[in-house]
Structures are given as structure tokens and as C-alpha cells.
Motif scaffolding. Structure first.
Motif, PDB file in Angstrom:
ATOM      1  N   SER A  14       0.836  -1.206   0.000  1.00  0.00           N
ATOM      2  CA  SER A  14       0.000   0.000   0.000  1.00  0.00           C
ATOM      3  C   SER A  14       0.869   1.253   0.000  1.00  0.00           C
ATOM      4  N   PHE A  15       1.944   1.224   0.787  1.00  0.00           N
ATOM      5  CA  PHE A  15       2.825   2.397   0.849  1.00  0.00           C
ATOM      6  C   PHE A  15       3.551   2.585  -0.483  1.00  0.00           C
ATOM      7  N   GLU A  17       2.523   1.776  -3.365  1.00  0.00           N
ATOM      8  CA  GLU A  17       1.547   2.301  -4.325  1.00  0.00           C
ATOM      9  C   GLU A  17       1.401   3.827  -4.171  1.00  0.00           C
ATOM     10  N   ILE A  18       1.341   4.279  -2.916  1.00  0.00           N
ATOM     11  CA  ILE A  18       1.242   5.720  -2.658  1.00  0.00           C
ATOM     12  C   ILE A  18       2.485   6.438  -3.197  1.00  0.00           C
ATOM     13  N   LYS A  21       2.433   6.780  -6.972  1.00  0.00           N
ATOM     14  CA  LYS A  21       1.485   7.826  -7.398  1.00  0.00           C
ATOM     15  C   LYS A  21       2.019   9.217  -7.069  1.00  0.00           C
ATOM     16  N   ALA A  22       2.848   9.296  -6.023  1.00  0.00           N
ATOM     17  CA  ALA A  22       3.411  10.586  -5.619  1.00  0.00           C
ATOM     18  C   ALA A  22       4.669  10.915  -6.426  1.00  0.00           C
ATOM     19  N   LEU A  87      -1.667   7.834   6.919  1.00  0.00           N
ATOM     20  CA  LEU A  87      -1.635   7.321   5.542  1.00  0.00           C
ATOM     21  C   LEU A  87      -2.948   6.648   5.143  1.00  0.00           C
ATOM     22  N   TYR A  89      -4.409   3.758   5.538  1.00  0.00           N
ATOM     23  CA  TYR A  89      -4.594   2.354   5.154  1.00  0.00           C
ATOM     24  C   TYR A  89      -4.178   1.499   6.349  1.00  0.00           C
ATOM     25  N   ILE A 205       2.879  13.087  -0.982  1.00  0.00           N
ATOM     26  CA  ILE A 205       2.013  12.009  -0.452  1.00  0.00           C
ATOM     27  C   ILE A 205       0.640  12.571  -0.124  1.00  0.00           C
ATOM     28  N   VAL A 208      -1.565  12.712  -3.017  1.00  0.00           N
ATOM     29  CA  VAL A 208      -2.131  11.414  -3.400  1.00  0.00           C
ATOM     30  C   VAL A 208      -3.294  11.038  -2.469  1.00  0.00           C
ATOM     31  N   LEU A 209      -3.116  11.305  -1.183  1.00  0.00           N
ATOM     32  CA  LEU A 209      -4.140  10.903  -0.220  1.00  0.00           C
ATOM     33  C   LEU A 209      -5.414  11.693  -0.424  1.00  0.00           C
TER      34      LEU A 209
END
Ligand code: PRP
Length: 209
Positions: A14-15, A17-18, A21-22, A87, A89, A205, A208-209
Motif C-alpha cells: 500500500s505504501f 503504491e502511494i 502515485k506521488a 496514511l 490504510y 504524499i 495522493v491521499l
């Protein structure tokens, strides 16, 4: 380069993936490896692959500038680190549970000096002290649900996500202590000396969030 202490496993995906995207590419995290330190020069990040409970320690001592760790583990570790981001998740709840057969629905019904098994002895002790309930907390390292099954303890303090482990082991929740999600934390000195790099990463980040 920023160093980040993370723990291997599902939550690392999950991290990763973030970060992708960032715009912090980190293919190294997908590679099957036994290495404990991996780097993405493109992203300017060095990953320290640690055990979850050790992540706050690496960050407090400055062995890692940043860390990714569950709020549950962070609260139990009680280390001097700066919490930067939720974060959002790895969501789970820390609960008190007992065997259904005990017929208890509230923690106040636990017998005096009941034994409570937990991987979070600090949080469990603080919780029962706050409630003014005398218990004996028994620290374990995992598979906490075993405690009541084999007569080690009357109750457990543990995290639950889907609730499946509790159900399959005949346990019911009698109280909730806290909600937990993964957090980004920082070493307090790194926060000053690497301010710009950390701010850039945090902003990316957050985007993204
Ligand atoms: C955690 C937790 C529960 C289980 C809860 O254990 O301690 O045992 O997950 O998940 P569920 O509500 O979705 O069933 P983990 O897998 O981290 O292993 P551990 O018991 O060895 O700590």
C-alpha cells in the motif's frame, strides 16, 4: 537521500503504491530479495526493512529519517518521534475480547485480577488503569487469541480487522480501545536538517491521499 524504515508485508504494498502515485518510483520494493536495505536512487529514498515494532526505534535514534508504522505499534512503543501523516490504510481496531462462553458484555464484569494476554502490554495496562480495573497483563508476541483458548488468560487486548480470527476462536468484543491506521513518522533532528526533502515528500504524499 532520505531513509525510511518500513516493515515487509501486505501493508508495504500500500505504501509503495502511494509512493509511485506521488512520483517517487520505488520498484525496488516489489523485488523478491533478502536484502534489508534497498535503495531507489531515482526517488532519492533508502528503505530499511525492519520488524514493525522496531520502526519507531530506528526513527527515534535517527537510524532512519522517516518510518511507516501502525498507530497501534506507535502508541505501544511510546517513542519520541514526530507523527507527520495519517496514511489512511491498514485500518484496524484495538479491542478487548473474551470467550463468548464467559457471558460477559463489559470489561467491568471481568473478575478481580483477571489475566489479559496482549501484544500491546503498555496500552492494555494503561487502559485498565484508566478504568480502575485490576488485571494482570500477560505480554505475548503473536497469536494472542490462543490465550483464552488454552486457559492462559480470561481476556485479550488485540487488534482486529475483519473480525474473522475472533469469530473462529469463539471470542467476542467487550470494549474498543483505539482505531489504528498506518502513519508516517519522522526523526525530530532529520525534520530540521532535511526539512526541504521531507516537506517535498510529505506534500507529494498528501496530494495522493
Ligand atoms: C492480527 C491480529 C489478529 C488478526 C486479526 O494478527 O493480532 O490475530 O490479525 O485479523 P482479523 O480481524 O482480520 O481476523 P497478525 O496476522 O498480525 O499475526 P499475529 O497474531 O501473529 O500478531
Amino acid at each position: 537521500m532520505l531513509s525510511i524504515a518500513v516493515s515487509k508485508g501486505r501493508l508495504l504494498d500500500s505504501f509503495a503504491e502511494i509512493l509511485e502515485k506521488a512520483q517517487y518510483p520505488c520498484d525496488v520494493l516489489q523485488e523478491e530479495t533478502r536484502k534489508l536495505v534497498v535503495e531507489s536512487s531515482q526517488a532519492g529514498l533508502r528503505f530499511i526493512l525492519a520488524k514493525p515494532a522496531d520502526v519507531p526505534t530506528y526513527v527515534e535514534y535517527g537510524a532512519a529519517d522517516l518510518g511507516v508504522v501502525g498507530k497501534d505499534t506507535l502508541a505501544e512503543a511510546d517513542k519520541n518521534v514526530a507523527e507527520l501523516l495519517d496514511l489512511d490504510y491498514g485500518r484496524c481496531t484495538m479491542i478487548v475480547a473474551v470467550p463468548q462462553s464467559l457471558g460477559i458484555t463489559d470489561v467491568s464484569e471481568l473478575d478481580f485480577n483477571s489475566r489479559v494476554a496482549s501484544k500491546y502490554p503498555g496500552i492494555a495496562t494503561e487502559f485498565f488503569n484508566r478504568k480502575g480495573i485490576q488485571v494482570e497483563v500477560i505480554p505475548l508476541h503473536g497469536s494472542i487469541e490462543l490465550g483464552p483458548l488454552i486457559g492462559l488468560s480470561e481476556a485479550i487486548v488485540d487488534i482486529t480487522e475483519t473480525g474473522r480470527t475472533l469469530v473462529e476462536n469463539g471470542l467476542v468484543v467487550i470494549d474498543s480501545i483505539m482505531e489504528s491506521t498506518s502513519r508516517l513518522v519522522a526523526n525530530r533532528v532529520s525534520l530540521k536538517v532535511k526539512r526541504q526533502e521531507i516537506t517535498n515528500l510529505v506534500n507529494a504524499i498528501e496530494g495522493v491521499l
